[in-house]
Design a protein around this motif. Structure first.
Motif, PDB file in Angstrom:
ATOM      1  N   UNK A  37      63.280  80.273  -1.111  1.00 27.76           N
ATOM      2  CA  UNK A  37      63.536  79.852   0.265  1.00 27.76           C
ATOM      3  C   UNK A  37      64.668  80.651   0.886  1.00 27.76           C
ATOM      4  N   UNK A  38      65.659  81.024   0.074  1.00 31.67           N
ATOM      5  CA  UNK A  38      66.771  81.834   0.579  1.00 31.67           C
ATOM      6  C   UNK A  38      66.311  83.255   0.899  1.00 31.67           C
ATOM      7  N   UNK A  39      65.452  83.822   0.045  1.00 38.51           N
ATOM      8  CA  UNK A  39      64.918  85.159   0.319  1.00 38.51           C
ATOM      9  C   UNK A  39      64.116  85.163   1.615  1.00 38.51           C
ATOM     10  N   UNK A  40      63.260  84.165   1.747  1.00 38.76           N
ATOM     11  CA  UNK A  40      62.399  84.133   2.919  1.00 38.76           C
ATOM     12  C   UNK A  40      63.183  83.843   4.194  1.00 38.76           C
ATOM     13  N   UNK A  41      64.219  83.066   4.101  1.00 43.63           N
ATOM     14  CA  UNK A  41      65.080  82.844   5.268  1.00 43.63           C
ATOM     15  C   UNK A  41      65.780  84.130   5.678  1.00 43.63           C
ATOM     16  N   UNK A  42      66.207  84.912   4.690  1.00 42.11           N
ATOM     17  CA  UNK A  42      66.833  86.206   4.991  1.00 42.11           C
ATOM     18  C   UNK A  42      65.840  87.132   5.686  1.00 42.11           C
TER      19      UNK A  42
ATOM     20  N   UNK B 277      61.432  94.058  12.525  1.00 40.06           N
ATOM     21  CA  UNK B 277      60.682  94.522  11.357  1.00 40.06           C
ATOM     22  C   UNK B 277      61.613  94.609  10.161  1.00 40.06           C
ATOM     23  N   UNK B 278      61.005  94.731   8.980  1.00 43.24           N
ATOM     24  CA  UNK B 278      61.800  94.885   7.769  1.00 43.24           C
ATOM     25  C   UNK B 278      61.014  95.726   6.781  1.00 43.24           C
ATOM     26  N   UNK B 279      61.706  96.604   6.066  1.00 41.29           N
ATOM     27  CA  UNK B 279      61.095  97.423   5.029  1.00 41.29           C
ATOM     28  C   UNK B 279      61.260  96.739   3.676  1.00 41.29           C
ATOM     29  N   UNK B 280      60.250  96.856   2.827  1.00 41.90           N
ATOM     30  CA  UNK B 280      60.323  96.279   1.492  1.00 41.90           C
ATOM     31  C   UNK B 280      61.521  96.844   0.739  1.00 41.90           C
ATOM     32  N   UNK B 281      61.740  98.150   0.853  1.00 50.72           N
ATOM     33  CA  UNK B 281      62.855  98.778   0.131  1.00 50.72           C
ATOM     34  C   UNK B 281      64.201  98.221   0.576  1.00 50.72           C
ATOM     35  N   UNK B 282      64.370  97.979   1.876  1.00 45.39           N
ATOM     36  CA  UNK B 282      65.630  97.429   2.380  1.00 45.39           C
ATOM     37  C   UNK B 282      65.838  95.999   1.897  1.00 45.39           C
ATOM     38  N   UNK B 283      64.760  95.214   1.890  1.00 48.12           N
ATOM     39  CA  UNK B 283      64.856  93.831   1.427  1.00 48.12           C
ATOM     40  C   UNK B 283      65.195  93.774  -0.059  1.00 48.12           C
ATOM     41  N   UNK B 284      64.581  94.668  -0.842  1.00 51.35           N
ATOM     42  CA  UNK B 284      64.874  94.717  -2.278  1.00 51.35           C
ATOM     43  C   UNK B 284      66.340  95.028  -2.537  1.00 51.35           C
ATOM     44  N   UNK B 285      66.860  95.985  -1.793  1.00 52.88           N
ATOM     45  CA  UNK B 285      68.261  96.380  -1.978  1.00 52.88           C
ATOM     46  C   UNK B 285      69.206  95.260  -1.568  1.00 52.88           C
ATOM     47  N   UNK B 286      68.926  94.627  -0.429  1.00 51.89           N
ATOM     48  CA  UNK B 286      69.814  93.583   0.075  1.00 51.89           C
ATOM     49  C   UNK B 286      69.774  92.331  -0.798  1.00 51.89           C
ATOM     50  N   UNK B 287      68.606  92.004  -1.313  1.00 52.40           N
ATOM     51  CA  UNK B 287      68.431  90.759  -2.070  1.00 52.40           C
ATOM     52  C   UNK B 287      68.484  90.960  -3.577  1.00 52.40           C
ATOM     53  N   UNK B 288      68.580  92.239  -4.003  1.00 48.66           N
ATOM     54  CA  UNK B 288      68.685  92.549  -5.433  1.00 48.66           C
ATOM     55  C   UNK B 288      67.519  91.950  -6.228  1.00 48.66           C
ATOM     56  N   UNK B 289      66.293  92.285  -5.783  1.00 50.29           N
ATOM     57  CA  UNK B 289      65.115  91.817  -6.495  1.00 50.29           C
ATOM     58  C   UNK B 289      64.033  92.888  -6.441  1.00 50.29           C
TER      59      UNK B 289
ATOM     60  N   UNK C 236      59.347  90.726  -3.376  1.00 52.20           N
ATOM     61  CA  UNK C 236      59.360  90.772  -1.913  1.00 52.20           C
ATOM     62  C   UNK C 236      57.946  90.779  -1.359  1.00 52.20           C
ATOM     63  N   UNK C 237      57.063  91.528  -1.976  1.00 51.72           N
ATOM     64  CA  UNK C 237      55.678  91.585  -1.491  1.00 51.72           C
ATOM     65  C   UNK C 237      54.996  90.224  -1.606  1.00 51.72           C
TER      66      UNK C 237
END
Length: 256
Positions: free
Chosen positions: A4-9, A19-31, A36-37
């Protein structure tokens, strides 16, 4: 981090940037990107976003196209082939060329800079403007102003149309959101549709640069019919059904 925290971010980033890139989300959320997909797939099923290659975006009522930051990530090698094919086969020394703000036209512009082609470019694309502005080329660049749209990296609106209408180019190169056997060349944003239609109307020769993902995709606004075109350039051989359609309509298509 909890789901829920990832999806809220992700929702916060979409609201902030569109928009958001998968690579950026991975880096920011450390996962991992698989995590992410999965989140993006679940959120799309809930109607919270639209997934695309490499990320996700919010679809707006007036513009359902993916933002340029995402479109730049989509099949770059294929778009590069389209740009090189267009340059090598349809552009000659001294041409005056109109180009839209598509990422495919940007790859064509990059090739023209690299090859030091002696051409004049008329465009509403901020990326093409920056590309030519950062070189010492002898190419001429004409920028048509208007209202700047960050989502598409382009100038749009009545001022853009009025400026384009004062020119007659040798050739126009445009892309689109989708192509349809029934409706023709389609766009997802009426302001971009108007710019692309104007470019076709004010050019002696008209070419469509369209990658294979656009065949039978969806669009809301008709740019023009296929019969208005002098040629279509794509990155791979279309299906037999499309080849038969182009043959019946006497439409020239080239792929490499």
């Amino acid at each position: 981090m909890l789901k829920i925290d990832r999806q809220n971010y992700i929702l916060e980033m979409l609201q902030e940037k569109g928009s958001i890139l998968v690579t950026d989300a991975c880096e920011a959320l450390q996962c991992s990107d698989q995590t992410i997909r999965r989140d993006l797939q679940e959120m799309e099923e809930k109607g919270q976003l639209v997934r695309t290659y490499g990320g996700a975006y919010l679809s707006l009522d007036e513009d359902k196209s993916a933002p340029i930051q995402l479109r730049e990530q989509l099949i770059p090698k294929e778009k590069e082939r389209i740009g090189i094919t267009a340059s090598d086969n349809f552009i000659k020394d001294g041409d005056i060329i109109m180009m839209d703000s598509s990422t495919t036209c940007y790859t064509l512009a990059k090739h023209l800079v690299k090859s030091q082609a002696n051409v004049t470019i008329i465009t509403n694309s901020i990326n093409i403007i920056k590309l030519f502005g950062n070189t010492n080329q002898t190419n001429k660049l004409i920028c048509v102003g208007g209202t700047y749209k960050e989502r598409s990296g382009s100038f749009i609106g009545n001022n853009t149309i009025n400026s384009l209408s004062t020119f007659v180019a040798d050739k126009a190169f445009i892309s689109c959101s989708a192509i349809s056997k029934k409706f023709g060349i389609l766009d997802n944003y009426v302001q971009q549709q108007a710019v692309r239609k104007c470019m076709l109307e004010h050019s002696k020769e008209k070419y469509l640069l369209v990658d294979n993902t656009k065949f039978d995709d969806e669009g809301n606004f008709v740019i023009d019919s296929f019969k208005s075109l002098d040629g279509i350039i794509t990155n791979k051989k279309p299906s037999d059904a499309w080849l038969e359609f182009f043959s019946q309509e006497n439409i020239s298509i080239l792929w490499k």
